[in-house]
Design a protein around this motif. Structure first.
Motif, PDB file in Angstrom:
ATOM      1  N   VAL A   1      -4.519  10.062   2.332  1.00 55.85           N
ATOM      2  CA  VAL A   1      -4.159   9.319   3.549  1.00 55.85           C
ATOM      3  C   VAL A   1      -3.247  10.190   4.404  1.00 55.85           C
ATOM      4  O   VAL A   1      -2.097  10.440   4.043  1.00 55.85           O
TER       5      VAL A   1
ATOM      6  N   TYR B   1      -8.737   3.247   9.244  1.00 53.91           N
ATOM      7  CA  TYR B   1      -7.541   2.784   9.941  1.00 53.91           C
ATOM      8  C   TYR B   1      -7.890   1.668  10.933  1.00 53.91           C
ATOM      9  O   TYR B   1      -8.852   1.789  11.701  1.00 53.91           O
TER      10      TYR B   1
ATOM     11  N   PRO C   1     -10.109   7.285   3.805  1.00 55.22           N
ATOM     12  CA  PRO C   1      -9.226   6.301   4.453  1.00 55.22           C
ATOM     13  C   PRO C   1      -9.800   5.820   5.791  1.00 55.22           C
ATOM     14  O   PRO C   1     -10.388   6.600   6.541  1.00 55.22           O
TER      15      PRO C   1
ATOM     16  N   ARG D   1      -7.504   2.607   1.797  1.00 54.50           N
ATOM     17  CA  ARG D   1      -7.839   3.860   1.105  1.00 54.50           C
ATOM     18  C   ARG D   1      -9.318   4.194   1.245  1.00 54.50           C
ATOM     19  O   ARG D   1      -9.705   5.363   1.184  1.00 54.50           O
TER      20      ARG D   1
ATOM     21  N   TRP E   1      -4.000   0.574   7.364  1.00 56.19           N
ATOM     22  CA  TRP E   1      -4.983   1.508   6.802  1.00 56.19           C
ATOM     23  C   TRP E   1      -5.442   1.023   5.435  1.00 56.19           C
ATOM     24  O   TRP E   1      -4.759   0.259   4.749  1.00 56.19           O
TER      25      TRP E   1
ATOM     26  N   HIS F   1       1.226   5.395  -0.251  1.00 57.01           N
ATOM     27  CA  HIS F   1       0.429   6.523   0.183  1.00 57.01           C
ATOM     28  C   HIS F   1      -0.137   7.320  -0.979  1.00 57.01           C
ATOM     29  O   HIS F   1       0.506   7.475  -2.024  1.00 57.01           O
TER      30      HIS F   1
ATOM     31  N   LYS G   1       0.844  -1.195   0.000  1.00 57.54           N
ATOM     32  CA  LYS G   1       0.000   0.000   0.000  1.00 57.54           C
ATOM     33  C   LYS G   1       0.880   1.246   0.000  1.00 57.54           C
ATOM     34  O   LYS G   1       1.579   1.509   0.987  1.00 57.54           O
TER      35      LYS G   1
ATOM     36  N   TYR H   1       4.023  -1.258   3.713  1.00 55.11           N
ATOM     37  CA  TYR H   1       3.744   0.187   3.672  1.00 55.11           C
ATOM     38  C   TYR H   1       5.052   0.928   3.384  1.00 55.11           C
ATOM     39  O   TYR H   1       5.601   1.605   4.258  1.00 55.11           O
TER      40      TYR H   1
ATOM     41  N   ASP I   1       5.331   4.969   4.034  1.00 49.71           N
ATOM     42  CA  ASP I   1       4.788   5.547   5.264  1.00 49.71           C
ATOM     43  C   ASP I   1       5.807   6.361   6.062  1.00 49.71           C
ATOM     44  O   ASP I   1       5.421   7.262   6.812  1.00 49.71           O
TER      45      ASP I   1
ATOM     46  N   GLN J   1     -11.012   8.156   8.922  1.00 47.71           N
ATOM     47  CA  GLN J   1      -9.988   9.192   9.093  1.00 47.71           C
ATOM     48  C   GLN J   1     -10.560  10.466   9.708  1.00 47.71           C
ATOM     49  O   GLN J   1      -9.878  11.130  10.496  1.00 47.71           O
TER      50      GLN J   1
END
Length: 595
Positions: free
Chosen positions: A472, A520, A518, A496, A494, A468, A466, A575, A578, A534
């Motif tokens: 996000v 989480y 997004p 999308r 997380w 970003h 994933k 990720y 991130d 989010q």
């Protein structure tokens, strides 16, 4: 000329080292670690001879790195060659360290929990000889508790790592539990499952980070019995019988059982000022710690303690357990109702026996049942723990699985109990079973148990990478705050947009930005897992490290940098973009702090 000078200096320096007396070299070696001594001995034949020949050196080094009681066991049962023992300790420590560091790459992508077969390498090291089982467990316990680290363990672990601790807890749990299954069956066959034994067994099973030595429990109980003895000195009853104990005075009619019970109550509740607390947590069930630190005690531990002291003094008490309560009775020689008294575990007072409202029986026909008592302790412990999910609650579930022979394939101890009862190993191997020194006969049984249940198949999941997008705002590992419900939490993953299985949740129907924002996966401070949009999350300026969550975070995060948790390499592969987001929030937090 310079080259000749350098050669002369090198030769002279080497000559000075080799010309030192052996006694001086040994004095130097006493101040360095085991691994460095062995490396020193490998440099040349002279140093190797020094290292191999000085048994006192190795005896002293092993005394430094081992607990005193383990050192004494090796001294009593070993072959006297401390170099070989130190070498064994060194190799086991090195191999277990390498295996522990490799756990995340091997099992991060595996579905389901670790099985006994997954950790066969640890059992292989632990069952090599009589002392290795303890060496492996000792190392793993040091990996879990950084404050316990000795110099040798610290060298291999380098620094405290949450992921090391996470896998170490799982492995040491399986090692301890496999050993304890043998211990339970042996005590069952020998009719040694007393309430105090069962209680300490529970502590050993639940909290595998520590060693709840039976010797410590017995030493405490013997001390309490001695205090009771001191309240009835021989010169008051039979001056010519200086060696008489309370049980002798009871048999001779010089004392009554009620007098002895009164003295026991006085010692426990008055002299030691023991108070009863409702919760059945580790702090109230650990009898040794309760008396050492003057803590509150639970009714369970009070009953086991009182029963054990009374038994040592020759008074027959019976601990009766029902699913929702327990009580302690003093039984007469024939179990006649007139000779039976109920002991109030809140204060130790004696009273008449009333009919139990949970039973149709009118007499004292009930007897202590170890399995029921152990299940009662587990139930009380889980009730006190509430919704918290951690290693202790997992271990409690494993204990119920072992006792109930849960047929589920995911039960790591499925069939252990009937298998051990069937082979009747106690009659064939009457030797005592002690984790400090496990005889080869028991090591062979442990090897068989590891391969008894293969468990359900485990698969490797394919990582979903994933990257970003601008929408996000947060990253995995960050500590954030829920705007509506006002709780802090740690982001574990997380999406999308809202995952399909959450679309029908009622709390998501009135979101300002809907489901196309997004979401989480977080773990809240109460250890609950939640799925949060989010728009309900925000960063927090006051970040406090939630250490109590780290048992559940260690698989995914290896450390905490003061602002957020650092993902393991495998998590970073999921990720990969991130880290810039985390760094951006770090910088913002610094600016706000400076302002």
């Amino acid at each position: 000329m310079n080259e000749e000078t350098n050669n002369m200096e090198t030769t002279e320096h080497y000559a000075q080292i080799t010309s030192l007396p052996n006694e001086i070299i040994v004095m130097i070696l006493k101040n360095i670690k085991i691994r460095d001594i062995m490396n020193f001995g490998a440099t040349c034949k002279q140093f190797n001879d020094i290292v191999l020949s000085d048994n006192c050196l190795w005896k002293e080094k092993m005394y430094e790195v081992l607990p005193k009681n383990i050192y004494e066991i090796i001294e009593q049962n070993g072959d006297g060659n401390w170099y070989n023992e130190a070498k064994r300790f060194y190799i086991v420590t090195k191999n277990i360290s390498a295996e522990l560091k490799n756990m995340s790459p091997k099992f991060y992508w595996q579905t389901g929990s670790l099985t006994l077969l997954n950790i066969r390498a640890y059992f292989k090291e632990a069952t090599q000889d009589s002392f290795s089982f303890y060496y492996v467990i000792n190392f793993l316990q040091h990996a879990i508790e950084p404050n316990l680290k000795c110099a040798e363990v610290s060298y291999y672990l380098k620094e405290y790592n949450l992921t090391d601790a996470y896998y170490a807890k799982i492995v040491v749990g399986h090692l301890m539990h496999t050993f304890l299954t043998l211990k339970w069956v042996q005590a069952h066959i020998k009719n040694e499952l007393t309430p105090s034994f069962v209680l300490n067994f529970f502590l050993q099973w639940i909290d595998t980070r520590r060693m709840y030595w039976d010797e410590d429990m017995n030493r405490l109980l013997d001390g309490l019995a001695d205090q009771v003895e001191s309240m009835f000195p021989n010169n008051m009853y039979a001056a010519d019988k200086e060696s008489w104990k309370i049980r002798d005075k009871l048999a001779a009619g010089l004392l009554s059982e009620d007098q002895v019970l009164g003295a026991i109550s006085d010692v426990i509740y008055n002299q030691h000022s023991i108070k009863i607390a409702p919760g059945a947590g580790m702090e109230t069930l650990d009898v040794v710690r309760v008396f050492r630190e003057k803590r509150y005690m639970n009714l369970i531990s009070a009953a086991a303690t009182y029963h054990a002291v009374a038994r040592r003094c020759g008074v027959h008490c019976e601990l009766i357990v029902f699913p929702n309560h327990l009580y302690l009775e003093k039984r007469g020689p024939l179990g006649h109702p007139k000779d039976t008294l109920r002991i109030d575990l809140h204060n130790g007072t004696l009273g008449p026996v009333r009919r139990c409202p949970y039973s149709t029986s009118t007499g004292s026909k009930f007897r202590f049942k170890p399995d029921e008592f152990l299940q009662y302790i587990v139930s009380a412990f889980l009730m006190s723990s509430g919704p918290v999910k951690n290693a202790a609650s997992d271990n409690a579930t494993f204990l119920l699985d072992f006792l109930g022979n849960n047929p589920d394939e995911d039960n790591p101890y499925r069939n252990f109990l009937p298998h051990l009862l069937q082979i009747d190993y106690v009659s064939d191997h009457p030797r005592p079973l002690n984790i400090k020194y496990i005889h080869d006969d028991y090591l062979r049984i442990i090897k068989k148990l590891v391969n008894l249940n293969r468990g359900p198949p485990r698969f490797s999941r394919v990582p979903a990478v994933k990257e970003h997008e601008p929408a996000v705002k947060f990253a995995v590992g960050m500590v954030v705050y829920h705007k509506l419900f006002m709780y802090a939490c740690v982001i574990r993953a997380w999406d999308r947009s809202c995952a399909a299985q959450w679309h029908l949740r009622s709390e998501f129907k009135n979101l300002q930005y809907g489901l196309n924002q997004p979401f989480y996966s977080v773990i809240a401070l109460d250890n609950s897992s939640r799925y949060v949009p989010q728009e309900n999350l925000m960063t927090t300026q006051l970040i406090t490290r939630p250490e109590h969550l780290e048992e559940n975070l260690g698989r995914e995060f290896c450390d905490f940098d003061g602002f957020c948790y650092i993902p393991v390499a495998e998590k970073n592969d999921e990720y990969p973009t991130d880290e810039p987001i985390r760094q951006m929030h770090r910088e913002r937090a610094r600016v706000i702090e400076l302002e």
